[in-house]
Design a protein around this motif. Structure first.
Motif, mmCIF file in Angstrom:
data_model
loop_
_atom_site.group_PDB
_atom_site.id
_atom_site.type_symbol
_atom_site.label_atom_id
_atom_site.label_comp_id
_atom_site.label_asym_id
_atom_site.label_seq_id
_atom_site.Cartn_x
_atom_site.Cartn_y
_atom_site.Cartn_z
ATOM 1 N N THR A 65 -62.066 -52.998 0.919
ATOM 2 C CA THR A 65 -62.858 -52.386 0.144
ATOM 3 C C THR A 65 -62.364 -50.930 -0.040
ATOM 4 N N SER A 66 -61.615 -50.488 1.084
ATOM 5 C CA SER A 66 -60.967 -49.128 1.070
ATOM 6 C C SER A 66 -59.718 -49.291 1.419
ATOM 7 N N PRO A 67 -58.898 -49.596 0.492
ATOM 8 C CA PRO A 67 -57.556 -49.702 0.863
ATOM 9 C C PRO A 67 -56.668 -48.301 1.113
ATOM 10 N N GLU A 68 -57.305 -47.342 0.836
ATOM 11 C CA GLU A 68 -56.575 -45.961 1.043
ATOM 12 C C GLU A 68 -57.167 -45.519 2.244
ATOM 13 N N LEU A 77 -57.087 -59.874 2.524
ATOM 14 C CA LEU A 77 -56.459 -58.927 1.615
ATOM 15 C C LEU A 77 -57.307 -58.238 0.362
ATOM 16 N N ASP A 78 -57.726 -59.536 -0.250
ATOM 17 C CA ASP A 78 -58.799 -59.075 -1.481
ATOM 18 C C ASP A 78 -59.878 -58.333 -1.075
ATOM 19 N N VAL A 130 -52.430 -53.091 -1.438
ATOM 20 C CA VAL A 130 -52.723 -54.452 -1.555
ATOM 21 C C VAL A 130 -51.882 -55.075 -2.292
ATOM 22 N N ALA A 131 -51.492 -54.501 -3.527
ATOM 23 C CA ALA A 131 -50.387 -55.408 -4.575
ATOM 24 C C ALA A 131 -49.160 -55.442 -3.605
ATOM 25 N N GLU A 132 -48.837 -54.245 -3.192
ATOM 26 C CA GLU A 132 -47.396 -54.294 -2.554
ATOM 27 C C GLU A 132 -47.396 -55.208 -1.404
ATOM 28 N N LEU A 133 -48.483 -55.479 -0.398
ATOM 29 C CA LEU A 133 -48.412 -56.268 0.453
ATOM 30 C C LEU A 133 -48.290 -57.538 0.098
ATOM 31 N N LYS A 134 -48.873 -58.153 -1.196
ATOM 32 C CA LYS A 134 -48.897 -59.421 -1.579
ATOM 33 C C LYS A 134 -47.526 -59.470 -2.231
ATOM 34 N N ARG A 135 -46.826 -58.586 -2.512
ATOM 35 C CA ARG A 135 -45.583 -58.838 -3.229
ATOM 36 C C ARG A 135 -44.299 -59.051 -1.920
ATOM 37 N N LEU A 136 -44.886 -58.417 -0.464
ATOM 38 C CA LEU A 136 -44.019 -58.748 0.428
ATOM 39 C C LEU A 136 -44.425 -60.041 0.989
#
Length: 94
Positions: free
Chosen positions: A37-40, A33-34, A4-10
């Motif tokens: 619940t299961s980003p993995e 994105l936020d 999620v953090a990586e995609l927000k940077r993108l």
């Protein structure tokens, strides 16, 4: 959470390169994105990517919104593919 953090940077980088989407479109994508619940899980990203790509087809606000949704939706599908590959690699090693 790392995805999620990586995609927000993108997204931040994307916004420098393409026409700006409407503020409500950007906000909607960030909320979606936020809400993961299961980003993995590969399937979570695929569902989100498919939803964003579907929204891009239906958008009537602007071409900038459609392009933004396509880029972010495709990125989500890409994360899904990467996670699925990792799952498959781990399964074959077990």
């Amino acid at each position: 959470m790392e995805n999620v953090a990586e995609l927000k940077r993108l997204i931040t980088q994307i916004l420098v390169l393409i026409s700006q989407p409407e503020p409500q479109t950007l906000k909607k994508v960030l909320v979606m994105l936020d809400a993961i619940t299961s980003p993995e899980k590969s399937e979570s990203w695929k569902v989100l990517g498919d939803a964003l790509l579907d929204d891009a087809k239906k958008t009537s606000t602007s071409d900038a919104d459609a392009l933004f949704l396509i880029v972010v939706g495709s990125s989500c599908v890409g994360v899904s593919i990467g996670l699925k590959r990792e799952e498959n690699r781990k399964a074959t090693q077990a």
